[in-house]
Design a protein around this motif. Structure first.
Motif, mmCIF file in Angstrom:
data_model
loop_
_atom_site.group_PDB
_atom_site.id
_atom_site.type_symbol
_atom_site.label_atom_id
_atom_site.label_comp_id
_atom_site.label_asym_id
_atom_site.label_seq_id
_atom_site.Cartn_x
_atom_site.Cartn_y
_atom_site.Cartn_z
ATOM 1 N N GLY A 155 0.801 -1.214 0.000
ATOM 2 C CA GLY A 155 0.000 0.000 0.000
ATOM 3 C C GLY A 155 0.833 1.262 0.000
ATOM 4 N N LEU A 156 2.056 1.191 -0.509
ATOM 5 C CA LEU A 156 2.968 2.330 -0.569
ATOM 6 C C LEU A 156 3.294 2.649 -2.026
ATOM 7 N N PRO A 157 3.865 3.814 -2.315
ATOM 8 C CA PRO A 157 4.125 4.188 -3.711
ATOM 9 C C PRO A 157 4.978 3.149 -4.442
ATOM 10 N N THR A 158 4.594 2.835 -5.661
ATOM 11 C CA THR A 158 5.302 1.831 -6.450
ATOM 12 C C THR A 158 5.877 2.389 -7.751
ATOM 13 N N ASP A 159 5.729 3.702 -7.968
ATOM 14 C CA ASP A 159 6.225 4.267 -9.230
ATOM 15 C C ASP A 159 7.742 4.270 -9.289
ATOM 16 N N ARG A 160 8.395 4.254 -8.113
ATOM 17 C CA ARG A 160 9.856 4.186 -8.057
ATOM 18 C C ARG A 160 10.237 3.458 -6.775
ATOM 19 N N PHE A 161 11.074 2.428 -6.905
ATOM 20 C CA PHE A 161 11.488 1.725 -5.693
ATOM 21 C C PHE A 161 12.960 1.335 -5.783
ATOM 22 N N PHE A 162 13.555 1.153 -4.617
ATOM 23 C CA PHE A 162 14.973 0.801 -4.504
ATOM 24 C C PHE A 162 15.075 -0.501 -3.728
ATOM 25 N N PHE A 163 15.669 -1.524 -4.358
ATOM 26 C CA PHE A 163 15.831 -2.811 -3.700
ATOM 27 C C PHE A 163 17.162 -2.843 -2.971
ATOM 28 N N GLN A 164 17.103 -2.857 -1.648
ATOM 29 C CA GLN A 164 18.309 -2.911 -0.833
ATOM 30 C C GLN A 164 18.784 -4.339 -0.614
ATOM 31 N N GLY A 165 17.858 -5.291 -0.549
ATOM 32 C CA GLY A 165 18.251 -6.638 -0.132
ATOM 33 C C GLY A 165 18.454 -6.656 1.366
ATOM 34 N N PHE A 166 19.355 -7.508 1.840
ATOM 35 C CA PHE A 166 19.622 -7.596 3.274
ATOM 36 C C PHE A 166 20.533 -6.460 3.718
ATOM 37 N N LEU A 167 20.224 -5.870 4.861
ATOM 38 C CA LEU A 167 21.115 -4.905 5.478
ATOM 39 C C LEU A 167 22.283 -5.638 6.128
ATOM 40 N N PRO A 168 23.424 -4.975 6.329
ATOM 41 C CA PRO A 168 24.535 -5.630 7.027
ATOM 42 C C PRO A 168 24.107 -6.121 8.410
ATOM 43 N N ALA A 169 24.682 -7.221 8.845
ATOM 44 C CA ALA A 169 24.305 -7.810 10.134
ATOM 45 C C ALA A 169 24.846 -7.004 11.313
ATOM 46 N N LYS A 170 26.043 -6.427 11.189
ATOM 47 C CA LYS A 170 26.645 -5.680 12.284
ATOM 48 C C LYS A 170 26.013 -4.300 12.387
ATOM 49 N N ALA A 171 25.770 -3.863 13.632
ATOM 50 C CA ALA A 171 25.013 -2.631 13.861
ATOM 51 C C ALA A 171 25.649 -1.412 13.214
ATOM 52 N N GLY A 172 26.963 -1.258 13.326
ATOM 53 C CA GLY A 172 27.622 -0.085 12.766
ATOM 54 C C GLY A 172 27.468 0.000 11.262
ATOM 55 N N ALA A 173 27.725 -1.111 10.572
ATOM 56 C CA ALA A 173 27.588 -1.136 9.115
ATOM 57 C C ALA A 173 26.131 -0.983 8.710
ATOM 58 N N ARG A 174 25.225 -1.573 9.478
ATOM 59 C CA ARG A 174 23.785 -1.440 9.193
ATOM 60 C C ARG A 174 23.345 0.015 9.281
ATOM 61 N N ASP A 175 23.750 0.702 10.358
ATOM 62 C CA ASP A 175 23.339 2.091 10.535
ATOM 63 C C ASP A 175 23.924 2.994 9.450
ATOM 64 N N LYS A 176 25.151 2.701 9.020
ATOM 65 C CA LYS A 176 25.756 3.475 7.940
ATOM 66 C C LYS A 176 24.962 3.305 6.649
ATOM 67 N N THR A 177 24.555 2.071 6.360
ATOM 68 C CA THR A 177 23.769 1.816 5.151
ATOM 69 C C THR A 177 22.422 2.517 5.224
ATOM 70 N N ILE A 178 21.781 2.477 6.397
ATOM 71 C CA ILE A 178 20.488 3.147 6.556
ATOM 72 C C ILE A 178 20.636 4.649 6.348
ATOM 73 N N ALA A 179 21.731 5.232 6.842
ATOM 74 C CA ALA A 179 21.970 6.661 6.631
ATOM 75 C C ALA A 179 22.072 6.976 5.145
ATOM 76 N N GLU A 180 22.682 6.084 4.378
ATOM 77 C CA GLU A 180 22.780 6.278 2.935
ATOM 78 C C GLU A 180 21.402 6.159 2.269
ATOM 79 N N LEU A 181 20.553 5.286 2.808
ATOM 80 C CA LEU A 181 19.220 5.092 2.242
ATOM 81 C C LEU A 181 18.288 6.267 2.535
#
Length: 306
Positions: A148-174
């Protein structure tokens, strides 16, 4: 007249096995999508390919064998996965050079999506062999359909990194990606991941989908904060998980607006609670609001020595 729901697996298998023998499959690599849960989502084209292939490459031969058995098809199966890919690719290229028709499948969904299949496709193309896609089920597209969210443009991230630091860095980029986000996650990591997404992305709408196409399919919708709180209280769900997150809001919150909202909220709340409420109200990352709240919070008065 018998409806599609009344057709038994046995009758499907009988029809599949008897009517597909002898249909040719062109030499080359055929990248094929398999059902993501419901075996009846298999395509007729995939059944033809299974029956005619010289070789079927599988993530796990046991999983593919189950699908073949349901449809009454016999095929030669070999494993192709991240642990043996380097060793297997030269052998596969040799088969293609000999004129074989090779089908590549994953355990569920479309190969090359969050798996090493793209390296094989790259080498097959470089060697000048034919490559064909046999499209079909996809957990990414299924999740987008029910979120039920916009579908005109989407970004497939796949799995986020397992380690918290790398995960948070990736989320900041997203955070700045101007599109709906699609994220895969293991059930046991769902709640901490939702917490991290709420902290890094703000109060965005989202959906947690699980067991897509299966008997207990579910899509739970709400803000990232609300979803994180739900799974913290209920515990991790079962099944395969796809998270869909709304794109960032168009309206940008300037520093002056943020400061005013925080100043009001911190008259009656702690900096942490005020930041969470303001972030939710303004649709901004909680991390940004909290960092600014700490800057605005009055310093503790110095202790006088006796």
């Amino acid at each position: 007249m018998t409806s599609g729901k009344d057709i038994s697996q046995a009758s499907i298998a009988a029809a599949s096995g008897s009517n597909r023998a002898g249909r040719p499959l062109e030499p080359g690599l055929h990248i094929a999508a398999t059902p993501i849960g419901n075996a009846r989502d298999v395509t007729l084209r995939l059944l033809d390919a299974f029956a005619a292939a010289d070789l079927v490459l599988c993530e796990d031969t046991r999983e593919t064998a189950k699908l073949l058995a349901i449809h009454g098809i016999a095929a030669r199966l070999e494993s192709y996965h991240e642990h043996n890919a380097e060793r297997m690719r030269p052998r596969i290229l040799k088969r293609l050079a000999d004129g074989n028709a090779v089908v590549l499948v994953s355990d569920a969904g479309t190969p090359l999506i969050s798996d090493p299949g793209y390296k094989l496709a790259r080498d097959v193309i470089a060697a000048g062999h034919a490559i064909t896609a046999l499209p079909g089920p996809s957990s990414v597209l299924a999740a987008l359909c029910v979120a039920g969210l916009p579908t005109d443009r989407f970004f497939f991230q796949g799995f986020l990194p397992a380690k918290a630091g790398a995960r948070d860095k990736t989320i900041a980029e997203l955070n700045s990606v101007p599109a709906t986000l699609v994220i895969l996650e293991a059930a046991k990591r769902l709640q901490p991941t939702l917490d991290a997404l709420a902290l890094g992305l703000g109060a965005r709408d989202a959906a947690v989908t699980r067991e897509l196409t299966k008997r207990f399919e579910e899509a739970r919708r709400g803000s990232l904060d609300e979803l994180a709180a739900h799974y913290k209280a209920e515990g991790p769900p079962r099944g395969e998980i796809v998270i869909v997150v709304a794109p960032p809001q168009d309206v940008q919150t300037d520093d002056a607006t943020l400061d005013t909202a925080l100043a009001v909220a911190m008259k009656t709340q702690s900096a942490s609670r005020a930041a969470a409420d303001v972030a939710r109200a303004l649709g901004i990352p909680r991390k940004r609001a909290y960092a600014r709240a700490l800057e605005l919070a009055p310093a503790d008065p110095p202790h006088n020595e006796p």
